[in-house]
Design a protein around this motif. Structure first.
Motif, mmCIF file in Angstrom:
data_model
loop_
_atom_site.group_PDB
_atom_site.id
_atom_site.type_symbol
_atom_site.label_atom_id
_atom_site.label_comp_id
_atom_site.label_asym_id
_atom_site.label_seq_id
_atom_site.Cartn_x
_atom_site.Cartn_y
_atom_site.Cartn_z
ATOM 1 N N LYS A 206 0.792 -1.293 0.055
ATOM 2 C CA LYS A 206 0.078 0.092 0.044
ATOM 3 C C LYS A 206 1.062 1.273 -0.068
ATOM 4 C CE LYS A 206 -4.032 2.009 1.282
ATOM 5 N NZ LYS A 206 -5.116 2.135 0.538
ATOM 6 N N LEU A 207 1.865 1.491 0.866
ATOM 7 C CA LEU A 207 2.704 2.353 0.692
ATOM 8 C C LEU A 207 3.558 2.714 -0.453
ATOM 9 C CD1 LEU A 207 3.880 4.501 2.925
ATOM 10 C CD2 LEU A 207 5.707 2.922 3.428
ATOM 11 N N LEU A 208 3.981 1.676 -1.284
ATOM 12 C CA LEU A 208 4.561 1.793 -2.502
ATOM 13 C C LEU A 208 3.559 2.105 -3.420
ATOM 14 C CD1 LEU A 208 6.956 1.009 -4.334
ATOM 15 C CD2 LEU A 208 6.159 -1.146 -4.841
ATOM 16 N N HIS A 209 2.447 1.724 -3.204
ATOM 17 C CA HIS A 209 1.474 2.388 -4.360
ATOM 18 C C HIS A 209 1.076 3.950 -4.040
ATOM 19 C CE1 HIS A 209 -1.998 2.437 -7.000
ATOM 20 N NE2 HIS A 209 -2.625 2.791 -6.144
ATOM 21 N N PRO B 237 12.471 16.233 -5.909
ATOM 22 C CA PRO B 237 11.890 14.826 -6.226
ATOM 23 C C PRO B 237 12.932 13.690 -6.021
ATOM 24 C CG PRO B 237 11.485 16.574 -8.122
ATOM 25 C CD PRO B 237 12.305 17.118 -7.245
ATOM 26 N N ARG B 238 14.061 14.027 -6.335
ATOM 27 C CA ARG B 238 15.128 12.875 -6.130
ATOM 28 C C ARG B 238 15.443 12.658 -4.630
ATOM 29 N NH1 ARG B 238 19.753 14.749 -10.398
ATOM 30 N NH2 ARG B 238 18.668 13.898 -11.954
ATOM 31 N N LEU B 239 15.292 13.753 -3.651
ATOM 32 C CA LEU B 239 15.369 13.613 -2.209
ATOM 33 C C LEU B 239 14.304 12.827 -1.927
ATOM 34 C CD1 LEU B 239 16.971 14.054 0.421
ATOM 35 C CD2 LEU B 239 15.463 16.203 0.580
ATOM 36 N N ARG B 240 12.822 13.063 -2.173
ATOM 37 C CA ARG B 240 11.885 12.592 -1.763
ATOM 38 C C ARG B 240 11.762 11.112 -2.095
ATOM 39 N NH1 ARG B 240 5.489 13.866 -3.094
ATOM 40 N NH2 ARG B 240 4.597 12.584 -1.662
ATOM 41 N N TRP B 241 12.315 10.697 -3.396
ATOM 42 C CA TRP B 241 12.302 9.467 -3.915
ATOM 43 C C TRP B 241 13.482 8.601 -3.079
ATOM 44 C CZ3 TRP B 241 16.338 6.333 -5.483
ATOM 45 C CH2 TRP B 241 15.832 4.948 -6.083
ATOM 46 N N PHE B 242 14.535 9.157 -2.633
ATOM 47 C CA PHE B 242 15.525 8.597 -1.894
ATOM 48 C C PHE B 242 14.791 8.101 -0.525
ATOM 49 C CE2 PHE B 242 18.759 8.753 1.332
ATOM 50 C CZ PHE B 242 19.632 7.710 1.100
ATOM 51 N N LEU B 243 14.281 9.191 0.155
ATOM 52 C CA LEU B 243 13.831 8.944 1.464
ATOM 53 C C LEU B 243 12.640 7.823 1.556
ATOM 54 C CD1 LEU B 243 13.336 12.717 2.964
ATOM 55 C CD2 LEU B 243 15.104 10.922 3.567
ATOM 56 N N CYS B 244 11.758 7.760 0.359
ATOM 57 C CA CYS B 244 10.790 6.783 0.381
ATOM 58 C C CYS B 244 11.297 5.416 0.096
ATOM 59 C CB CYS B 244 9.793 6.994 -0.842
ATOM 60 S SG CYS B 244 8.599 8.577 -0.746
ATOM 61 N N SER C 267 13.034 0.160 2.224
ATOM 62 C CA SER C 267 14.086 -0.822 2.332
ATOM 63 C C SER C 267 14.091 -1.009 3.773
ATOM 64 C CB SER C 267 15.401 -0.201 2.095
ATOM 65 O OG SER C 267 15.672 0.380 0.826
ATOM 66 N N LEU C 268 13.803 -0.173 4.803
ATOM 67 C CA LEU C 268 13.966 -0.598 6.274
ATOM 68 C C LEU C 268 12.647 -1.387 6.602
ATOM 69 C CD1 LEU C 268 14.689 2.836 7.993
ATOM 70 C CD2 LEU C 268 16.215 0.841 7.784
ATOM 71 N N ILE C 269 11.535 -1.035 6.069
ATOM 72 C CA ILE C 269 10.249 -2.039 6.221
ATOM 73 C C ILE C 269 10.454 -3.351 5.652
ATOM 74 C CG2 ILE C 269 8.111 -2.410 5.472
ATOM 75 C CD1 ILE C 269 7.739 0.601 5.612
ATOM 76 N N HIS C 270 11.131 -3.487 4.546
ATOM 77 C CA HIS C 270 11.651 -4.731 3.929
ATOM 78 C C HIS C 270 12.505 -5.607 5.039
ATOM 79 C CE1 HIS C 270 12.338 -7.689 0.690
ATOM 80 N NE2 HIS C 270 13.527 -7.728 1.117
ATOM 81 N N ILE C 271 13.492 -4.958 5.458
ATOM 82 C CA ILE C 271 14.288 -5.621 6.472
ATOM 83 C C ILE C 271 13.578 -6.101 7.536
ATOM 84 C CG2 ILE C 271 16.144 -5.156 8.158
ATOM 85 C CD1 ILE C 271 17.248 -3.185 5.888
ATOM 86 N N ALA C 272 12.660 -5.447 8.145
ATOM 87 C CA ALA C 272 11.934 -5.784 9.194
ATOM 88 C C ALA C 272 10.865 -7.001 8.916
ATOM 89 C CB ALA C 272 11.053 -4.541 9.839
ATOM 90 N N GLN C 273 10.327 -6.913 7.522
ATOM 91 C CA GLN C 273 9.577 -8.146 7.130
ATOM 92 C C GLN C 273 10.489 -9.310 6.794
ATOM 93 O OE1 GLN C 273 8.025 -7.350 3.176
ATOM 94 N NE2 GLN C 273 7.014 -9.369 3.079
#
Length: 143
Positions: A49-52, A85-92, A97-103
């Motif tokens: 959902k967050l990715l979308h 936009p690049r900074l926003r993309w990097f932060l997203c 990536s952090l959520i993926h590590i937790a998963q």
């Protein structure tokens, strides 16, 4: 260590200090594993959902910036900085990536718990995954 599924109230799960020796301890351990499975499913759906949402907001932001660039280029020769936009993309991407590590970590803990070959723990994982899917799936379609 058993190499087949068995019913027992005595098992060591994940760490030496998680040594279950009673039916009450097994019930509590199954509950913890069940909740861990629900959390895993919730993270999986939340990540999607967050990715979308990020992709939709990024495309909206980019199209608005392109319109502003077209308007400003006709009135002045300076280009707006493209770093926002690049900074926003990097932060997203970093957050994803952090959520993926937790998963992944939670998924491996669940896998190792199932590899104890205790049938009660296995049933807790299966039931937790079903409950997590049942609770999280409707959230994916909202919004």
């Amino acid at each position: 260590m058993e190499t087949h599924f068995f019913f027992s109230d005595k098992v060591v799960l994940l760490f030496d200090f998680w040594d279950v020796q009673s039916p009450a301890g097994m019930a509590l351990s199954v509950l913890v594993i069940l909740l861990l499975s629900v959390l895993y499913e919730s993270i999986k759906f939340g990540k999607a959902k967050l990715l979308h949402q990020n992709l939709v907001s990024m495309s909206t932001c980019t199209s608005q910036q392109n319109e502003e660039t077209d308007q400003s280029s006709s009135s002045s020769s300076e280009l707006p900085p493209a770093s926002t936009p690049r900074l926003r993309w990097f932060l997203c991407h970093f957050g994803q990536s952090l959520i993926h590590i937790a998963q992944v970590v939670i998924g491996y803990f669940i896998m190792l718990a199932v590899m104890s070959y205790n049938t009660w723990i296995f049933l807790g994982v299966v039931l937790g995954s079903a409950v997590g899917y049942y609770l999280a799936y409707p959230l994916l379609s909202i919004g």
